[in-house]
Design a protein around this motif. Structure first.
Motif, PDB file in Angstrom:
ATOM      1  N   ASN A  49      -4.011  22.187 -32.676  1.00 57.24           N
ATOM      2  CA  ASN A  49      -4.956  23.228 -33.077  1.00 57.24           C
ATOM      3  C   ASN A  49      -4.995  23.294 -34.604  1.00 57.24           C
ATOM      4  O   ASN A  49      -3.994  22.976 -35.260  1.00 57.24           O
ATOM      5  N   SER A 108      -4.634  25.780 -36.356  1.00 59.65           N
ATOM      6  CA  SER A 108      -3.578  26.691 -36.802  1.00 59.65           C
ATOM      7  C   SER A 108      -2.216  26.005 -36.920  1.00 59.65           C
ATOM      8  O   SER A 108      -1.301  26.547 -37.523  1.00 59.65           O
ATOM      9  N   GLU A 109      -2.093  24.826 -36.348  1.00 63.25           N
ATOM     10  CA  GLU A 109      -0.804  24.118 -36.388  1.00 63.25           C
ATOM     11  C   GLU A 109      -0.737  23.104 -37.534  1.00 63.25           C
ATOM     12  O   GLU A 109       0.301  22.468 -37.730  1.00 63.25           O
ATOM     13  N   VAL A 124      -0.901  21.178 -21.038  1.00 65.61           N
ATOM     14  CA  VAL A 124      -1.232  21.544 -22.416  1.00 65.61           C
ATOM     15  C   VAL A 124      -0.375  20.770 -23.419  1.00 65.61           C
ATOM     16  O   VAL A 124      -0.780  20.561 -24.565  1.00 65.61           O
ATOM     17  N   GLU A 135      -6.338  21.050 -22.024  1.00 62.64           N
ATOM     18  CA  GLU A 135      -6.649  22.468 -22.187  1.00 62.64           C
ATOM     19  C   GLU A 135      -7.069  22.831 -23.603  1.00 62.64           C
ATOM     20  O   GLU A 135      -7.743  23.840 -23.827  1.00 62.64           O
ATOM     21  N   LEU A 136      -6.713  22.001 -24.553  1.00 60.31           N
ATOM     22  CA  LEU A 136      -7.238  22.222 -25.897  1.00 60.31           C
ATOM     23  C   LEU A 136      -8.750  21.961 -25.920  1.00 60.31           C
ATOM     24  O   LEU A 136      -9.506  22.704 -26.544  1.00 60.31           O
ATOM     25  N   ASN A 169     -10.386  25.023 -24.138  1.00 53.88           N
ATOM     26  CA  ASN A 169     -10.416  26.264 -24.907  1.00 53.88           C
ATOM     27  C   ASN A 169     -11.317  26.191 -26.121  1.00 53.88           C
ATOM     28  O   ASN A 169     -12.028  27.140 -26.431  1.00 53.88           O
ATOM     29  N   TRP A 170     -11.307  25.048 -26.813  1.00 55.23           N
ATOM     30  CA  TRP A 170     -12.092  24.978 -28.042  1.00 55.23           C
ATOM     31  C   TRP A 170     -13.564  24.691 -27.773  1.00 55.23           C
ATOM     32  O   TRP A 170     -14.429  25.184 -28.484  1.00 55.23           O
TER      33      TRP A 170
HETATM   34  C1  LIG Z   1      -3.148  25.425 -29.155  1.00 57.97           C
HETATM   35  O1  LIG Z   1      -4.243  25.720 -28.371  1.00 57.97           O
HETATM   36  C2  LIG Z   1      -4.004  25.800 -26.985  1.00 57.97           C
HETATM   37  C3  LIG Z   1      -5.322  26.009 -26.314  1.00 57.97           C
HETATM   38  O2  LIG Z   1      -6.023  27.079 -26.900  1.00 57.97           O
HETATM   39  C4  LIG Z   1      -3.019  26.892 -26.691  1.00 57.97           C
HETATM   40  O3  LIG Z   1      -2.750  26.951 -25.321  1.00 57.97           O
HETATM   41  C5  LIG Z   1      -1.741  26.613 -27.448  1.00 57.97           C
HETATM   42  O4  LIG Z   1      -0.848  27.688 -27.268  1.00 57.97           O
HETATM   43  C6  LIG Z   1      -2.029  26.428 -28.907  1.00 57.97           C
HETATM   44  N1  LIG Z   1      -0.806  26.002 -29.545  1.00 57.97           N
HETATM   45  C7  LIG Z   1      -0.356  26.541 -30.654  1.00 57.97           C
HETATM   46  C8  LIG Z   1       0.990  26.035 -31.121  1.00 57.97           C
HETATM   47  O5  LIG Z   1      -0.982  27.363 -31.287  1.00 57.97           O
END
Ligand SMILES: *[C@@H]1O[C@H](CO)[C@@H](O)[C@H](O)[C@H]1NC(C)=O
Ligand SMILES: *[C@@H]1O[C@H](CO)[C@@H](O)[C@H](O)[C@H]1NC(C)=O
Ligand SMILES: *[C@@H]1O[C@H](CO)[C@@H](O)[C@H](O)[C@H]1NC(C)=O
Ligand SMILES: *[C@@H]1O[C@H](CO)[C@@H](O)[C@H](O)[C@H]1NC(C)=O
Length: 357
Positions: free
Chosen positions: A86, A88-89, A144, A150-151, A154-155
């Motif tokens: 993601n 955010s990572e 995941v 699942e990424l 979700n995205w």
């Molecule tokens: C990254 O995105 C997936 C899907 O939205 C989510 O399940 C997961 O917790 C996220 N991982 C982090 C480390 O933010």
């Protein structure tokens, strides 16, 4: 068990299915009937699952790992050809050195061709070639972990969606195929690739719940396997392609009506999926302890060891029926004693079937 197959296939087969070339470049692995071959000679192998290889942060660790594998007689290994994160990572990834091949950047996946990205996978493929080891490369994950499907869900489709839409949402398919194209085109000339694997352990459900599109009889996953294997073939005429599935059956025998491994609920239809023209061999996994709560306990009717032997036999019989090889790709039991009893019995049974690897 191949009832109704012709009807279903008639609906799916288009006039112009691209099929694999029967003559492949030197050193490429192929399937000939229900056996594997390299350069026209039988290719039997012991393999290893090493999903973590491209996650190693130094070349030295990769080199040493391959050396040990080679010395242990490993000829094929299976690893992840995906590692998505993601947005955010990203900051954490840069601090920690985490391998990632694509990152979600607000509105799209951005491929990472850098030293912390696909160059790590390049090194794994190169080192495999040097050690005469071949790779089964999985292209995404049902779960995941490591940035699986699942990424994408979700995205691209938005949170709150069910797992099944991965198989049906056109935008997600386009995105998956764009990634698949990146990987396949990068390594399509390498004899170190044993096969492309469409997904690790595809199921109707994942870490998200299943959803209405993928239920017994819907053929949702079978259609997806069919379409994606044809897509990969359109990019690469030579390498083998497989599902990466756990080998679930869709058997109508009422004896199996409530058994997830046989009743179609998981999504796969092992007998049917193996007939697709660009699925070159079958795969299955074997984890009876986590699949059945009641095995081996007092009063239970079957043991994990025996269940595994039957599971191996069923897959060998199904593969022989279609005339393609099959690989027991993952198996596991917890407990040293359990392993000591089960693993030799299972491996021996798989060898005795004389089919595939
Ligand atoms: C990254 O995105 C997936 C899907 O939205 C989510 O399940 C997961 O917790 C996220 N991982 C982090 C480390 O933010
Ligand atoms: C990510 O998106 C932002 C904003 O759209 C853009 O400025 C940036 O260059 C993108 N990063 C990459 C690696 O493409
Ligand atoms: C074992 O099989 C018998 C007869 O089929 C059945 O009644 C019983 O419930 C089974 N026991 C277990 C623990 O599955
Ligand atoms: C061995 O297998 C049995 C049956 O699945 C299980 O109950 C037991 O916990 C296992 N032993 C260990 C040490 O995990």
């Amino acid at each position: 068990m191949l009832f109704n197959l012709s009807l279903f296939l008639a609906g799916l087969i288009q006039a112009s299915v691209i099929k694999a070339h029967t003559i492949v470049p030197q050193g490429f692995a192929t399937a000939n009937g229900d056996q594997f071959e390299v350069d026209g000679k039988p290719f039997a192998f012991v393999g290893a699952n090493s999903y973590w290889l491209p996650l190693l942060t130094t070349k030295e660790d990769v080199t040493n790992t391959f050396e040990e594998m080679k010395n242990a007689g490993v000829k094929v290994l299976r690893t992840w050809g995906f590692n998505a994160i993601n947005g955010s990572e990203l900051e954490y990834a840069h601090k920690s050195g985490l391998t990632y091949y694509q990152v979600w950047n607000s509105s799209e996946w951005v491929i990472n061709n850098g030293a912390q990205g696909l160059q790590r996978l390049d090194y794994v493929v190169e080192t495999a070639a040097k050690n005469n080891i071949k790779i089964i490369l999985a292209l995404t994950n049902n779960w995941v972990g490591y940035g699986g499907m699942e990424l994408y869900i979700n995205w691209i489709a938005g949170s709150g969606n069910t797992h099944d839409i991965f198989y049906t949402d056109r935008r997600i398919q386009v995105s998956y195929q764009r990634y698949v194209k990146t990987i396949v085109e990068r390594y399509k000339d390498s004899s170190a690739i044993f096969a492309w694997e469409l997904m690790n352990e595809a199921r109707c459900l994942g870490d998200l719940s299943g959803g209405p599109a993928c239920v017994p009889g819907s053929q949702t996953l079978s259609k997806w396997y069919r379409e994606q294997s044809d897509f990969v073939r359109s990019l690469d005429p030579y390498h083998m392609i497989t599902t990466g599935g756990e080998g679930h059956f869709y058997w109508k025998d009422p004896k199996f009506a409530s058994d997830y491994n046989f009743n179609g609920q998981a999504g796969e239809n092992f007998d049917l999926d193996l007939t697709f023209p660009n699925i070159d061999f079958g795969t299955y996994h074997l984890y009876p302890q986590s699949w059945y709560a009641s095995q081996d306990f007092p009063g239970s009717n079957f043991s994990s060891v025996q269940w595994g032997i039957d599971w191996i036999t069923f897959h060998a019989e199904a593969a022989r029926q279609v005339g393609k090889p099959v690989i027991l790709e993952e198996f596991g039991m917890s407990g040293l004693e359990n392993k000591t009893t089960a693993y030799p019995a299972w491996v021996q049974r798989a060898l005795d079937t004389k089919i595939g690897g």
